[in-house]
Each structure stands twice: as C-alpha cells, then as structure tokens.
Enzyme design. Structure first.
Site, short mmCIF file in Angstrom:
data_model
loop_
_atom_site.label_atom_id
_atom_site.label_comp_id
_atom_site.label_asym_id
_atom_site.label_seq_id
_atom_site.Cartn_x
_atom_site.Cartn_y
_atom_site.Cartn_z
N GLY A 181 -5.68 -15.78 10.81
CA GLY A 181 -4.22 -15.76 10.89
C GLY A 181 -3.72 -14.85 11.99
O GLY A 181 -4.35 -14.69 13.04
N GLY A 182 -2.57 -14.24 11.74
CA GLY A 182 -1.96 -13.39 12.75
C GLY A 182 -2.82 -12.22 13.15
O GLY A 182 -2.68 -11.67 14.26
N GLY A 416 -8.78 -23.71 50.20
CA GLY A 416 -8.00 -22.74 49.44
C GLY A 416 -8.86 -21.80 48.63
O GLY A 416 -8.46 -20.65 48.37
N ALA A 417 -10.03 -22.25 48.22
CA ALA A 417 -10.91 -21.38 47.44
C ALA A 417 -11.38 -20.19 48.27
O ALA A 417 -11.57 -19.09 47.73
CB ALA A 417 -12.11 -22.18 46.93
#
Length: 526
Positions: A181-182, A416-417
């Site tokens: 859960g949280g 771009g890499a």
C-alpha cells in the site's frame, strides 16, 4: 512489565534503578518468545538482530524504547507493548554516525500507528539536523487499521521528511519483509532500495486485490518480490539471498557515501598506483565497432583494485551505473554496455542513468562517463513510450550537474546519444578518446546512404559506389582525430594510460566550484 507498588511508594533510588533495569531487560527481550521463533521460522531476523548487524559493535543508542501507544478500541487498550513495534536510534558504521529505524514484526506485525510514526518522525528529524545518513529496516504490515486515519497521517509525515531530506542526507531503504500500500512510497522516495529474495515484497495492491479486480492470479513474490523489482520494475537497486549479506552491503555502500551534501565522500588509502598501466585494455575492447565486449571488465581495469558497487545491476543492463574509487576517491561511473542491445540508450537506461547522475551530483561524487553508444533504440514502442521525454531526463541531469565531469569515448559515439552521454557541448569538463573512437551524426553506412542516395541509385555499380562513398565519409569525417582537431575532444590517449589520465584529471578537478542560476527550482522532465 508491571510497575510494583513498592516502586511507587518507596523513595529508594536503588530500588527504582533495579526496576528500570528490569523494564529495559523486558524491552530488549521483546514480546512472547514464540513471536521470535515465528520470525526465525520465516528465515527472518528480529529488528534488534538486524541493528546489531548494521552498526559497529556496542555503538547503537536507542531513542524512546519505553514509548507506548495511547489508542483505544478494538482491543488495543489491553495491548500496549513497549517500543510500539519500531526500534529507532543511532550508532556508527565504520566509525561514522548513522541513524536508523527498524520495524519489529513481532509487535503488531510492524504495523504503523500514531506513536510508531512519531518515533520515526523524531529519528528522521534528528538525522536531518545532525547531517547523517538514515537507514530504514522495513518489515511491516502497513498502516495499523485499528488506529484509522491517524496511521495514514503518520505515513504522510514520513513522506514529507523523505522529501525534505532528499539530496541532503543519504537515505537507504532495506526491505526485509512485506511493504504494501502507501507504505511502499517511502522507499521509492529514498536514494537506494535493498531487497532480500523470498522474504521481501513491495506492492501497492496485493495479490488478492489484483485477482478481484483483474482476475489475474499471482503470488506475492511474482507481483512484488525482489527479483521482479530488481530486474523488471527497477524499484530495487540491489538484491541479495539473505539478510546478512544484504546488510553487509549496506555497510559497504555507506563507506562510499558522504555524511551529507556539505561533505565530500570519504577517501581511502590510495594503495593502487595511479600510474598503473592497463595493457589488457588493448585486448579487451575490439577495434571493430560491431563486436561486443563486457564494459564491466574495462571498469575493473581502471578503478582501484577492480572493486566497484554496481547500482541496478539487473535492470536496464544496456547501461552500467557504478560507484568505485580511483586513486582512493569515490567516483560515479556511467558506461554503455555493448553486451546488451549494443549499448544503445532506451527508455529504461536513460531513466536509470539520469537518476544516478542526480544522486552523484547531490552528494559531490565526480562523474566519469565511458561512451560506446550507437544511438537511441529505434521503434514505435520506444517513441510511444516517451523516449523523447525519458532521454531528456538524462540530458537534463548531466546539464544540471556541477560536480567534476569527464567523458571518455572508447569507440562509437553517434547522433544525439553522443551529446546526451556528457559531451563537451553540454558541459563536460574534459573529454578524452581512444584511437578507436568514431564520433559522427550516424554510422558511415547510414550516412553514405543518405548523402549519396541519388548517386548510388544512378550508378551502374551501386554496391561499389556505396563502398567508395562509405570509405570516403569515414576517412573525412569519422577518423579518430576529427573531433580533437576541432576542440571537442581534449586529447586522444593510449588506452593503457586511461587510469592515469582519469586519476590526474579528477585530482585537478577536485576543487571545482560551479553554481546554478538563482531559482526556486527547475521544471525538469519527469
């Protein structure tokens, strides 16, 4: 333990001290011995046994061991054990102060209630104020249902402090049992997550809820076990087979981290010669850019004694992120891994590297980037999954980093890499290259097909023309000295001198000071 009438009515310090010691012995013994046996039967240690493994012998000081909850209803008023299911305090690890809180599963299943949460809040505040790392030993069943919303509010206070401490002190979450859960969001907010196979699980909704909503049947480990989170989701940075080895590695990690963001990482004796030549690198890395090799072996040759601690070793394995020492000083190393997907960048590897760069920058750990990258992974799944956004995370992290940054190009650095992998154009302090480097917009084959497309198509012998143009493009724009001639690479070096070159450059940059523009905060891609 019950306080006797003599204790209340007799003004005798010796008697009261004896009573106190008896109370403390009761606290240290814990609840019913059967609860301890049940914990051990699951292959799990108790909270105090874990604390003994984490800290230097005899150094742990506990805070609020006599705390009890004040809740009523649902039978809680009849059960008020000391500690309220969490042990908090501080001690030393390798002689340096570290704070901790450890859930005691034997008491209320380690579930968090109001008093339990307040103890954790207190020790977190103390860690932040003292400027020392915080290690959480997690083994709890989530919020204490009987206490209702006050338990949920307790988690909110933890999350708020996790966020306030982020980038200020190292935060390490060690998962030694369930976390559902949280409660799972606190580890996700920390710098590192450790898990143990078979006994650690993390998930927002458990198997029963998953089956009720989706019809899918799955086990706890299949849903959120250590192997799942270390290789599929990327939630866990480290995974081990047992608690002892897990906590020992936590101690090792702490030896590589500073106490806080105002200190430098601890240096170790520089007993591995800086000028040690790495001749084996000449054989480890093939000159042919299409042949794979293991970048880990390159790293082991460069760093002190070949020792390094890899982060996220089993997730996004086309990039390596690891902590090591060079000349005794802690260094963060990011490297493409040609053994996996040829070392391309994709969504997960970009996110993994970005997070690591941010961590190192936050704690003054210099960065060395080893580049052998053919580009970003193409495909509709990558584009639809947001490779632009995720790639921008890595670009942003490097551009925003003010620690010393050194780039080393081993072979390919395309498109771009190349820019994203800490090129000079985005702020690397120094860039070096081996004589096998190829820095270009794309590979020679692809470039020739684009630039000379019409000529090749019109040629009576297209293959011969293509081969000629590929050779021409490579010789003119992709030779090892092209970038160096234009000042985009500081030097082309002998691979065997790599360790020496990096160590000297890092020593020179150790006093680097850089500042960012005044602003509340940036709007980084998420």
């Amino acid at each position: 333990m019950t306080i006797t009438e003599d204790f209340i009515t007799t003004p005798d310090l010796r008697l009261r001290t004896a009573e106190l010691l008896a109370v403390r012995d009761s606290v240290l013994a814990g609840p019913d011995p059967r609860a301890t046996e049940a914990q051990h039967a699951k292959g799990k240690l108790t909270a105090r046994e874990r604390i003994d493994l984490l800290f230097d012998p005899g150094s742990f000081t506990e805070v609020e061991p006599l705390r009890r909850h004040r809740a009523t209803g649902f039978g809680l008023e009849a059960k008020k054990p000391h500690t309220d299911g969490v042990v908090v305090g501080w001690g030393t690890v390798h002689g340096r102060t570290v704070f901790t809180y450890a859930h005691d599963f034997r008491i209320f299943g380690g579930a968090l209630g109001e008093a339990h949460a307040q103890k954790i809040h207190k020790i977190m505040d103390m860690a932040i104020a003292a400027g020392a790392p915080l290690v959480s030993l997690n083994d709890g069943a989530g919020a204490r249902i009987q206490e209702g919303v006050t338990a949920l509010a307790g988690y909110g206070g933890i999350f708020q402090r996790n966020t306030r401490a982020s980038g200020v002190i190292p935060q390490i979450s060690v998962m030694l049992g369930p976390c559902a859960g949280g409660a799972a969001y606190s580890p996700a907010l920390t710098d590192f997550v450790f898990m143990v196979r078979e006994t650690s699980q993390m998930f927002i909704t458990g198997p029963d809820v998953v089956q009720a909503v989706t019809g899918e049947k799955i086990t706890q480990n299949g849903l959120g076990g250590a192997d799942v989170h270390s290789s599929v989701s990327g939630v866990s940075h480290f995974v081990y087979d047992d608690e002892q080895s897990c906590i020992e590695e936590v101690r090792y990690l702490l030896s590589l981290l500073p106490q806080n963001n105002r200190e430098m990482p601890p240096a170790a004796p520089a007993d591995d010669p800086v000028d040690r030549r790495c001749e084996s690198l000449l054989d480890l890395v093939p000159a042919d850019g299409n042949r794979p090799y293991d970048m880990r072996k390159v790293i082991e040759e460069i760093v002190d004694h070949g020792e390094h601690l890899e982060v996220h070793e089993r997730w996004a394995t086309n990039v390596i992120c690891t902590l090591a020492r060079i000349d005794g000083h802690v260094t963060g190393i990011i490297a493409n891994q040609p053994q996996t997907l040829a070392g391309v960048l994709d969504i997960h590897s970009s996110e993994k590297a970005a997070r690591f760069v941010q961590l190192c920058d936050a704690f003054s750990i210099p960065l060395v980037t080893l580049v052998d990258v053919p580009g970003f992974l193409p495909g509709s799944d990558q584009e639809h999954g947001g490779i632009i956004r995720h790639g921008a995370k890595l670009l942003y992290a490097y551009c925003n980093a003010t620690v010393p940054r050194i780039q080393l190009i081993l072979r390919k650095a395309y498109g771009g890499a190349y820019i994203v992998m800490d090129s000079r154009s985005i702020g690397a302090d120094l860039s070096f290259a081996w004589p096998t480097n190829e820095i270009a917009v794309m590979g020679a084959e692809g470039a020739a097909n684009v630039v000379f497309r019409r000529e090749i198509a019109a040629s009576p012998d297209p293959e011969a023309t293509r081969a000629m143009r590929i050779k021409e493009y490579r010789s003119e724009l992709m030779h090892p000295y092209y970038a160096a001639e234009r000042g985009l690479v500081d030097d082309v070096i002998d691979p065997a001198d790599t360790r020496t070159v990096l160590a000297r450059a890092l020593a020179m940059l150790r006093g680097k000071h850089a500042s960012l523009p005044a602003r509340k905060h940036a709007n980084q891609p998420v």
